[in-house]
Scaffold this motif. Structure first.
Motif, PDB file in Angstrom:
ATOM      1  N   TYR A  94     -14.294  -8.695   5.176  1.00  0.00           N
ATOM      2  CA  TYR A  94     -13.342  -8.286   6.204  1.00  0.00           C
ATOM      3  C   TYR A  94     -11.985  -8.060   5.547  1.00  0.00           C
ATOM      4  N   TYR A 119      -0.801  -5.714   6.692  1.00  0.00           N
ATOM      5  CA  TYR A 119       0.579  -5.971   7.110  1.00  0.00           C
ATOM      6  C   TYR A 119       1.350  -4.702   6.791  1.00  0.00           C
ATOM      7  N   GLN A 165       2.153 -11.181  -2.967  1.00  0.00           N
ATOM      8  CA  GLN A 165       1.714 -12.070  -1.865  1.00  0.00           C
ATOM      9  C   GLN A 165       0.473 -12.873  -2.230  1.00  0.00           C
ATOM     10  N   ILE A 207      -2.763  -4.586   2.117  1.00  0.00           N
ATOM     11  CA  ILE A 207      -4.122  -4.707   2.659  1.00  0.00           C
ATOM     12  C   ILE A 207      -4.821  -5.776   1.835  1.00  0.00           C
ATOM     13  N   SER A 208      -5.391  -6.748   2.492  1.00  0.00           N
ATOM     14  CA  SER A 208      -6.142  -7.793   1.778  1.00  0.00           C
ATOM     15  C   SER A 208      -7.612  -7.679   2.155  1.00  0.00           C
ATOM     16  N   THR A 262      -2.615 -12.036   5.908  1.00  0.00           N
ATOM     17  CA  THR A 262      -1.679 -11.510   4.913  1.00  0.00           C
ATOM     18  C   THR A 262      -0.223 -11.696   5.329  1.00  0.00           C
ATOM     19  N   ARG A 314       1.307 -14.847   4.117  1.00  0.00           N
ATOM     20  CA  ARG A 314       1.643 -14.875   2.684  1.00  0.00           C
ATOM     21  C   ARG A 314       2.867 -14.003   2.409  1.00  0.00           C
ATOM     22  N   ASP A 316      -7.505  -7.596   6.292  1.00  0.00           N
ATOM     23  CA  ASP A 316      -6.380  -7.582   7.221  1.00  0.00           C
ATOM     24  C   ASP A 316      -5.231  -6.834   6.566  1.00  0.00           C
TER      25      ASP A 316
END
Lengths: 191, 172
Positions: free
Chosen positions: A156, A160, B58, A145-146, B148, B151, A158
């Motif tokens: 915000y 993966y 990442q 989670i970024s 993400t 990356r 996003d």
């Protein structure tokens, strides 16, 4: 918006809070007469001054935020993030802002409340984001989670997620309603 | 390659910044011809190394202008340990390993990454205000590294050139 010279106003920001004074040349709205004249050079100077002083104000806000006491104990990843300074990565990157770090702590506390078997590593990324990474089961399972700061107080995120050879990705404004579901999906935690 | 790729404004700023430094040397900005046999090395900080995945995190790949050392093609071979030692000394940062991405791999994936590789051997003004030289093989992979998943893909494509376990602090 002023339309005559008499309507011209100088907006003076009360800077006592930051102990910082805005010089007189920072005029946000020059008079209509002034606008009508070709003062491109002066206009450029004004814009540069404005950008400089907005930046200085932001730095002052940052400093004030950093000085504000935090009631709860700071989790270790965030202690480390607060130590970062300009050029922390050897490539002249800015450190994450205090506002981003605080938002990251908020996200961390939500994750703690979920009682997960594993909390993520938290790293700073160049260009202003925080990466929350679950890698203990990598490469079979992987969750990232970024959290990004779009602009002041606007965030915000996003994500993966890879699990059982399925990959899902997405993004959302923060706070993010689906976050719990994505994390729970990764862990198969029933809440 | 730049004509085909629409870079977002943050990436264009990286190119402008390189161009600005380049102009001081009275040369025109150079996009690097990527020989597919080139290898692009990235220095990894101790804090970016994830033992659980045995990969760089990442976040390592988030920079819009990702610094790389180019090996192969018109550039010579690199003495890895001495490059790492020099980079540690030059930056004063705790770099402990070098990962690499093969140019061929990046080229094959460029529909996804949409990068440009820019040669950047030009000196820059460091945080102390003094002019700092850069190695002649220094380049930047300029592209938007968000979201993400992008990356993560870079993370997965990279392999170790010099693993942190093979680097001893005493070497420096």
């Amino acid at each position: 918006m002023p339309t005559t010279a008499n309507d011209s106003k100088v907006f003076v920001v009360d800077q006592q809070f930051f102990n910082y004074s805005v010089p007189a040349e920072v005029l946000l709205t020059p008079s209509a007469t002034e606008c009508a004249e070709p003062m491109i050079h002066e206009r450029q100077n004004l814009e540069q001054n404005l950008i400089f002083h907005l930046s200085a104000t932001r730095t002052a806000v940052e400093g004030h935020l950093r000085a504000m006491p935090i009631s709860a104990p700071i989790p270790k990843p965030f202690q480390e993030l607060r130590k970062l300074e300009f050029d922390w990565d050897g490539h002249r990157s800015e450190p994450p802002t205090e506002a981003l770090i605080r938002k990251g702590e908020e996200l961390w506390s939500i994750l703690e409340e979920l009682g997960l078997p594993e909390l993520p590593s938290v790293k700073a990324g160049a260009d202003g984001f925080l990466a929350f990474s679950w890698l203990q089961k990598y490469p079979a399972k992987h969750l990232e989670i970024s959290l990004y700061e779009r602009e002041l107080d606007d965030f915000y995120c996003d994500w993966y997620l890879r699990k059982e050879e399925d990959t899902t990705e997405g993004s959302s404004d923060y706070p993010w309603g689906e976050m719990r579901e994505v994390v729970i999906q990764y862990f198969n935690v029933r809440k | 390659m730049t004509a085909e790729i629409q870079l977002p404004s943050k990436c264009r700023k990286v190119l402008e910044e390189i161009d600005k430094r380049n102009r001081k040397s009275d040369e025109s900005i150079q996009l690097l011809d990527i020989d597919e046999n080139c290898v692009l090395h990235i220095f990894i900080l101790r804090d970016q190394f994830e033992q659980a995945s045995d990969k760089p995190n990442q976040s390592t790949f988030g920079n819009k202008g990702l610094s790389v050392c180019v090996e192969g093609g018109r550039f010579g071979a690199i003495d890895l340990k001495s490059e790492l030692k020099n980079f540690r000394a030059r930056t004063g940062k705790d770099f402990v390993g070098i990962a690499h991405i093969k140019a061929r791999t990046l080229l094959e994936e460029n529909a996804f990454f949409k990068f440009v590789l820019v040669h950047d051997p030009y000196p820059f003004v460091n945080k102390d205000g003094s002019l700092e030289e850069q190695p002649t093989n220094h380049a930047q992979i300029v592209c938007d590294k968000d979201p993400t998943g992008k990356r993560v893909k870079l993370m997965e494509l990279c392999e170790w050139t010099l693993h942190p376990s093979d680097f001893n602090d005493n070497d420096s």
